[in-house]
Enzyme design. Structure first.
Site, mmCIF file in Angstrom:
data_model
loop_
_atom_site.group_PDB
_atom_site.id
_atom_site.type_symbol
_atom_site.label_atom_id
_atom_site.label_comp_id
_atom_site.label_asym_id
_atom_site.label_seq_id
_atom_site.Cartn_x
_atom_site.Cartn_y
_atom_site.Cartn_z
ATOM 1 N N ARG A 1 45.428 41.427 -14.509
ATOM 2 C CA ARG A 1 44.440 40.360 -14.327
ATOM 3 C C ARG A 1 44.827 39.634 -13.052
ATOM 4 O O ARG A 1 45.943 39.123 -12.921
ATOM 5 C CB ARG A 1 44.456 39.397 -15.515
ATOM 6 C CG ARG A 1 43.245 38.480 -15.478
ATOM 7 C CD ARG A 1 43.156 37.540 -16.645
ATOM 8 N NE ARG A 1 41.764 37.273 -16.943
ATOM 9 C CZ ARG A 1 41.323 36.181 -17.551
ATOM 10 N NH1 ARG A 1 42.170 35.243 -17.939
ATOM 11 N NH2 ARG A 1 40.036 36.008 -17.774
ATOM 12 N N CYS B 1 28.272 28.174 -26.945
ATOM 13 C CA CYS B 1 29.328 27.307 -26.408
ATOM 14 C C CYS B 1 28.629 26.221 -25.592
ATOM 15 O O CYS B 1 27.685 26.507 -24.853
ATOM 16 C CB CYS B 1 30.250 28.119 -25.514
ATOM 17 S SG CYS B 1 31.295 27.102 -24.464
ATOM 18 N N GLY C 1 34.811 34.267 -22.770
ATOM 19 C CA GLY C 1 35.926 33.517 -23.330
ATOM 20 C C GLY C 1 35.480 32.456 -24.304
ATOM 21 O O GLY C 1 35.462 32.663 -25.529
ATOM 22 N N ARG C 2 35.072 31.310 -23.767
ATOM 23 C CA ARG C 2 34.685 30.209 -24.655
ATOM 24 C C ARG C 2 33.505 30.607 -25.539
ATOM 25 O O ARG C 2 33.385 30.130 -26.669
ATOM 26 C CB ARG C 2 34.379 28.964 -23.819
ATOM 27 C CG ARG C 2 35.651 28.322 -23.248
ATOM 28 C CD ARG C 2 35.330 27.349 -22.159
ATOM 29 N NE ARG C 2 34.730 28.011 -21.009
ATOM 30 C CZ ARG C 2 33.983 27.407 -20.094
ATOM 31 N NH1 ARG C 2 33.730 26.116 -20.203
ATOM 32 N NH2 ARG C 2 33.494 28.088 -19.077
ATOM 33 N N CYS D 1 31.652 22.309 -22.676
ATOM 34 C CA CYS D 1 31.982 20.872 -22.779
ATOM 35 C C CYS D 1 32.481 20.302 -21.450
ATOM 36 O O CYS D 1 33.369 20.880 -20.821
ATOM 37 C CB CYS D 1 33.058 20.645 -23.840
ATOM 38 S SG CYS D 1 32.540 21.140 -25.475
ATOM 39 N N GLN E 1 48.126 40.434 -23.230
ATOM 40 C CA GLN E 1 48.424 39.934 -21.887
ATOM 41 C C GLN E 1 49.893 39.524 -21.839
ATOM 42 O O GLN E 1 50.374 38.799 -22.712
ATOM 43 C CB GLN E 1 47.550 38.724 -21.519
ATOM 44 C CG GLN E 1 47.725 38.365 -20.047
ATOM 45 C CD GLN E 1 46.963 37.123 -19.617
ATOM 46 O OE1 GLN E 1 47.132 36.063 -20.197
ATOM 47 N NE2 GLN E 1 46.136 37.258 -18.594
ATOM 48 N N TYR F 1 49.902 31.055 -11.713
ATOM 49 C CA TYR F 1 51.186 31.203 -12.403
ATOM 50 C C TYR F 1 52.101 32.173 -11.644
ATOM 51 O O TYR F 1 51.756 32.694 -10.589
ATOM 52 C CB TYR F 1 50.961 31.641 -13.857
ATOM 53 C CG TYR F 1 50.375 30.519 -14.698
ATOM 54 C CD1 TYR F 1 51.197 29.494 -15.159
ATOM 55 C CD2 TYR F 1 49.018 30.461 -14.982
ATOM 56 C CE1 TYR F 1 50.666 28.439 -15.904
ATOM 57 C CE2 TYR F 1 48.481 29.413 -15.727
ATOM 58 C CZ TYR F 1 49.321 28.406 -16.182
ATOM 59 O OH TYR F 1 48.804 27.356 -16.906
HETATM 60 C C1 LIG Z 1 41.926 27.271 -24.099
HETATM 61 C C2 LIG Z 1 42.015 28.337 -23.048
HETATM 62 C C3 LIG Z 1 43.153 29.119 -22.962
HETATM 63 C C4 LIG Z 1 43.258 30.098 -21.958
HETATM 64 N N1 LIG Z 1 44.371 30.911 -21.937
HETATM 65 C C5 LIG Z 1 44.457 31.901 -21.002
HETATM 66 C C6 LIG Z 1 45.520 32.843 -21.030
HETATM 67 O O1 LIG Z 1 46.341 32.874 -21.947
HETATM 68 N N2 LIG Z 1 45.580 33.753 -20.027
HETATM 69 C C7 LIG Z 1 44.649 33.807 -19.032
HETATM 70 O O2 LIG Z 1 44.767 34.647 -18.133
HETATM 71 N N3 LIG Z 1 43.581 32.980 -19.033
HETATM 72 C C8 LIG Z 1 43.454 32.050 -20.001
HETATM 73 N N4 LIG Z 1 42.330 31.262 -20.050
HETATM 74 C C9 LIG Z 1 41.201 31.554 -19.155
HETATM 75 C C10 LIG Z 1 40.199 32.474 -19.892
HETATM 76 O O3 LIG Z 1 40.737 33.759 -20.119
HETATM 77 C C11 LIG Z 1 38.891 32.648 -19.073
HETATM 78 O O4 LIG Z 1 39.203 33.228 -17.837
HETATM 79 C C12 LIG Z 1 38.194 31.320 -18.872
HETATM 80 O O5 LIG Z 1 38.066 30.615 -20.083
HETATM 81 C C13 LIG Z 1 36.797 31.517 -18.244
HETATM 82 O O6 LIG Z 1 35.970 32.265 -19.082
HETATM 83 P P1 LIG Z 1 34.807 31.551 -19.983
HETATM 84 O O7 LIG Z 1 33.976 30.737 -19.031
HETATM 85 O O8 LIG Z 1 34.075 32.714 -20.580
HETATM 86 O O9 LIG Z 1 35.503 30.686 -20.995
HETATM 87 C C14 LIG Z 1 42.212 30.275 -21.035
HETATM 88 C C15 LIG Z 1 41.050 29.481 -21.142
HETATM 89 C C16 LIG Z 1 40.939 28.543 -22.146
HETATM 90 C C17 LIG Z 1 39.672 27.746 -22.278
HETATM 91 S S1 SF4 Z 2 31.816 24.340 -27.311
HETATM 92 FE FE1 SF4 Z 2 33.244 23.115 -26.052
HETATM 93 S S2 SF4 Z 2 35.202 23.146 -27.170
HETATM 94 FE FE2 SF4 Z 2 33.917 24.786 -28.028
HETATM 95 S S3 SF4 Z 2 34.492 26.633 -26.887
HETATM 96 FE FE3 SF4 Z 2 32.736 25.739 -25.814
HETATM 97 S S4 SF4 Z 2 33.654 24.410 -24.239
HETATM 98 FE FE4 SF4 Z 2 35.285 24.867 -25.718
#
Ligand SMILES: Cc1cc2nc3c(=O)[nH]c(=O)nc-3n(C[C@H](O)[C@H](O)[C@H](O)COP(=O)(O)O)c2cc1C
Ligand code: SF4
Length: 358
Positions: A221, A333, A311-312, A336, A127, A173
């Site tokens: 994205r 996950c 992601g998480r 949290c 990215q 951003y």
């Molecule tokens: C710690 C962290 C860092 C992230 N860094 C980016 C990033 O570098 N670029 C981006 O587009 N989204 C970033 N995101 C958003 C994730 O790509 C993703 O869209 C978001 O976590 C939702 O997906 P999830 O519910 O599966 O975690 C970040 C999210 C987290 C939690």
């Molecule tokens: S368990 Fe909690 S700290 Fe770990 S990835 Fe999921 S939300 Fe983030």
């Protein structure tokens, strides 16, 4: 025996390979999470994506650059079966000894990440980010410099062995701000009508393709709400015409609120992604709060989207993909605090409760 169905859009060919079983059973070719897909000649072995996520508490090598900790992190997620890994937001420009993709010194660990991901059969993209700048304050010269940095960064990523690049047009951003009519107040050729708000990408698309070659995947994205779903649909249609190969739908300036239909088992952001897919022929990745195998299967088997980004979930269990494909239990996950913003990977990943019990 396999059946190949083909979407043709300009120069992009996407083959979806379905097993004969579904055809013989008289079903429309039902795609599964385990099915491969080919984009720009690159095989992505399944429909599970690790979305870009900055590892805020990692230590880089030589100051702030990517280093062994990052190599290990992405290698483990490739070993864990992830079809497509999108390496975190990587600045296209910055100061010396920062994490980024603009100098020779930064390339070694990036090459290793690409190599290691490939050795486990994952496709890997980077990215590319233009940071957090108020676009209403930028001169046209500054915009042109940012555009040439975006092209150069893409060329470097591909030279380092990455299969493609994803431009960061999300989450409020810099590049996202160009697209959103509520933020973009420019009164020159980069503000106002859709054509102007898209001009940043429009002006460089051809040069990006020249810089990365015909076989690299060029993805965007973007938000499924710019500022709403209808606005985003106008943008995606135009992006498709520009020759983008892959769309990754998250949110724009703000996280969307709103209900989804009762039978839809995922978040509003994912629902917006599924709405957007109806308006393009290029593959679409959905993301946000996809935690379970059931959700990923629901999205892919019902053709709501082409990929589920986790992601998480993949932070919490690096073997998420292999386990889901093998129908084994995953290390969950905990979501949290009930919000992405409370994820401990923003502050100290060693405190992630899912990792602690392993
Ligand atoms: C710690 C962290 C860092 C992230 N860094 C980016 C990033 O570098 N670029 C981006 O587009 N989204 C970033 N995101 C958003 C994730 O790509 C993703 O869209 C978001 O976590 C939702 O997906 P999830 O519910 O599966 O975690 C970040 C999210 C987290 C939690
Ligand atoms: S368990 Fe909690 S700290 Fe770990 S990835 Fe999921 S939300 Fe983030």
């Amino acid at each position: 025996m396999i059946h190949i169905s083909m979407y043709l859009r300009f120069d992009v060919i996407v083959y979806i390979i379905c097993d004969t079983y579904h055809i013989e059973m008289g079903y429309a070719c039902m795609v599964k999470v385990s099915d491969e897909i080919i984009i720009r000649g690159k095989k992505i072995k399944n429909r599970i994506v690790m979305p870009p996520m900055v590892c805020f508490s990692f230590k880089g090598d030589n100051g702030g650059m990517y280093g062994e900790q990052y190599v290990d992190h992405y290698t483990k997620r490739a070993k864990g079966g992830t079809g497509l890994i999108i390496v975190q937001a990587t600045p296209v420009a910055g100061a010396a000894e920062q994490l980024g993709v603009w100098s020779d010194e930064q390339m070694k660990p990036l090459e290793k990440i690409a190599q290691n991901c490939h050795s486990y059969g994952s496709t890997v993209m980077m990215q590319l980010s233009c940071g957090d700048v108020d676009i209403n304050e930028l001169s046209q010269e500054q915009i042109h410099k940012m555009q040439s940095d975006c092209i150069a960064a893409a060329a470097r990523a591909i030279q380092a062995g990455f299969d493609g690049v994803e431009y960061h047009f999300v989450h409020g951003y810099t590049l996202c701000r160009f697209l959103d009519p509520t933020f973009n107040q420019r009164n020159d050729c980069y503000g106002g009508a859709l054509e102007n708000r898209m001009r940043f990408l429009m002006e460089i698309m051809e040069q990006i393709r020249d810089a990365v070659g015909e076989e690299a995947i060029v993805s965007v994205r973007m938000g499924g709400n710019i500022p709403d779903v209808a606005g985003a649909i106008d943008v995606v249609k135009a992006f498709e015409e520009l020759g983008i190969d892959l769309l990754h739908v998250s949110f724009g300036m703000k996280e969307p609120v709103g209900d989804v239909p009762a039978e839809f088992k995922c978040s509003t952001i994912v629902f917006n992604g599924s709405e957007i897919k109806k308006h393009v022929t290029i593959p679409v990745i959905a993301v946000s709060e996809i935690f379970t195998a059931e959700q990923a299967n629901f999205l892919i088997e019902n053709d709501y989207v082409d990929f589920a980004a986790v992601g998480r979930g993949i932070y919490a269990d690096e073997n998420w993909a292999n386990k889901v494909l093998a129908k084994e239990p995953i290390r969950q996950c905990r979501n949290c605090g009930g919000s992405i913003r409370k994820c401990l990977w923003f502050t100290d990943h060693t405190k992630c409760p899912a990792k602690k019990i392993s």
